[in-house]
Design an enzyme around this catalytic site. Sequence first.
Site, PDB file in Angstrom:
ATOM      1  N   ARG A 247       0.805  -1.238   0.000  1.00  0.00           N
ATOM      2  CA  ARG A 247       0.000   0.000   0.000  1.00  0.00           C
ATOM      3  C   ARG A 247       0.833   1.280   0.000  1.00  0.00           C
ATOM      4  NH1 ARG A 247      -4.019  -3.079  -1.467  1.00  0.00           N
ATOM      5  NH2 ARG A 247      -5.215  -4.091   0.155  1.00  0.00           N
TER       6      ARG A 247
ATOM      7  N   GLY B   2     -10.085  -8.356   0.909  1.00  0.00           N
ATOM      8  CA  GLY B   2      -8.701  -8.673   1.262  1.00  0.00           C
ATOM      9  C   GLY B   2      -8.500  -8.902   2.744  1.00  0.00           C
TER      10      GLY B   2
ATOM     11  N   ASP C 241      -0.916 -13.030  -0.254  1.00  0.00           N
ATOM     12  CA  ASP C 241      -1.850 -11.996  -0.738  1.00  0.00           C
ATOM     13  C   ASP C 241      -2.234 -11.064   0.422  1.00  0.00           C
ATOM     14  OD1 ASP C 241      -3.391 -10.417  -2.354  1.00  0.00           O
ATOM     15  OD2 ASP C 241      -5.032 -11.845  -2.571  1.00  0.00           O
TER      16      ASP C 241
HETATM   17  C1  NCD Z   1      -6.326  -7.248  -3.006  1.00  0.00           C
HETATM   18  C2  NCD Z   1      -6.137  -5.804  -2.554  1.00  0.00           C
HETATM   19  O1  NCD Z   1      -6.832  -5.390  -1.624  1.00  0.00           O
HETATM   20  O2  NCD Z   1      -5.288  -5.105  -3.109  1.00  0.00           O
HETATM   21  N1  NCD Z   1      -7.544  -7.737  -2.478  1.00  0.00           N
HETATM   22  C3  NCD Z   1      -7.932  -9.030  -2.348  1.00  0.00           C
HETATM   23  O3  NCD Z   1      -9.076  -9.261  -1.979  1.00  0.00           O
HETATM   24  N2  NCD Z   1      -7.117 -10.038  -2.595  1.00  0.00           N
HETATM   25  C4  NCD Z   1      -6.261  -7.332  -4.488  1.00  0.00           C
HETATM   26  C5  NCD Z   1      -6.023  -8.719  -5.029  1.00  0.00           C
HETATM   27  O4  NCD Z   1      -5.202  -9.486  -4.536  1.00  0.00           O
HETATM   28  O5  NCD Z   1      -6.620  -9.063  -6.033  1.00  0.00           O
HETATM   29 ZN    ZN Z   2      -3.307  -9.471  -4.363  1.00  0.00          ZN
HETATM   30 ZN    ZN Z   3      -5.465 -10.633  -6.971  1.00  0.00          ZN
END
Ligand code: NCD
Ligand code: ZN
Ligand code: ZN
Length: 451
Positions: A73, A339, A324
Amino acid sequence: MSLSSGLLLRDFRLVDETMDMLGSVWIEGGIIRDVFPQGAPLPEIRLPMHRTIQGGGSLALMPALVDLHAHFRDPGYPEKETLESASLAAVAGGYGTVVCMANTKPVMDSPAKARALKKRADALGLVDLYPVLALTQGMEGKALSDIPLLKGPLHETEPWLRMLSEDGKDVVSDEILYRALQEARRLGIPVSCHCDAGGPEAEEAKAAGKPREFWSRIEENHATQRVIELARQAQGHVHIAHVSTREAVDLIRKVKGAQQESGHAVFTLTAEASPHHLCLTEETAHALGAATWGRVNPPLRTEADRRALIEAVLDGTIDAIATDHAPHTERDKLQGAPGFTGLETGFALCRMELVRQDRLSLSRLSSLMSASPARILGLTDRGRVAPTFRGDLMVVDTEALWRVNPGRFRSRGKNSPCSGLTCRGRVLMTIYQGRVVFESFLNPDPEKETG
Ligand code: NCD
Ligand code: ZN
Ligand code: ZN
């Protein structure tokens, strides 16, 4: 770091993808110099600056983890996370190497932006960061980013660039994605593909008002098939991010199987699964609130999908486990931001769920979380506990029980799907280039931690 400092790690269970044995490790100048099997005489250490760390009990010494997929971020969303908070979270989770995604503000679509982030990460000196470059300008899907301007060989010009990705989105245009795959092939690096959009069947299901769980599965399957076909045509390396459906697993297994049978592959296919898709299901998402705290892309799926993912990890269809890590604020989560924060729980979740009943050995887990992702990045200097490898290691207590309390995370993202869960297996220390960058020996009971 001073070359005269060293670290002796004595009497540990040493685990990497090739071994599981008792022994000791000597690190000097940031590099593993020697590995001594138990009983072998240890060298007399004459260095004025050295530290000895004693193993024993259920302590294991393993290669530091390598994450192919995290969202730091930074720049642009300090309320969610910063390079500093994400790096602290990474080392608390045992990571020594992290690939971070391009959906920042501004988007990482030029080498200059990524180089600036890499430079800041190196100055912090906590993890080896590999920012990806987005495939298109501003991740708008319209024009290729600056990738065509890059000159190879990358290990000489831009050694920090190991992967390209538009993660967070699919590139809708076949033509543009195909060209990006060709560029990646020219540069000798993989394209990590997000795979969650498209297909007439999914559109129909959406129009018919079917639930998200239903059409998002069709979308993932369609998108996975599509990028594999494009990679075949471009003869490049496609890496499938966060695989979550049993159908996508079957497809990847089939394609890899056919490649093996034919004896020569015109393109390379690798895939990752996340700890949350391997360990949790839609039940957890519903309990947390499917549209808020339980929301993630791709969604947590059924128990049958989860079992298929575990089978895929066991038989090598899935090459790596990647977090992720996607930190968000409480406000954003309540408004539906997808996410989960994941760097600080990835290892424990996998240790607890996968390494039991002797199905997956700790050694295999090490392969999936360290050596194999390092290979995907072309990093041959890490992921093993062996002489000449980087002194990037972690000490874990394989049996420690601890309760996940996001309030104590180093990450600013408290959006963990395993809040309150009791995990087995805990990272107690992380060593980066021979330096201890994280240590919680003094606070073995996390519930009593104050930090
Ligand atoms: C990710 C994000 O918040 O940037 N979110 C998610 O749900 N995994 C984006 C992503 O990995 O596709
Ligand atoms: Zn991602
Ligand atoms: Zn992704």
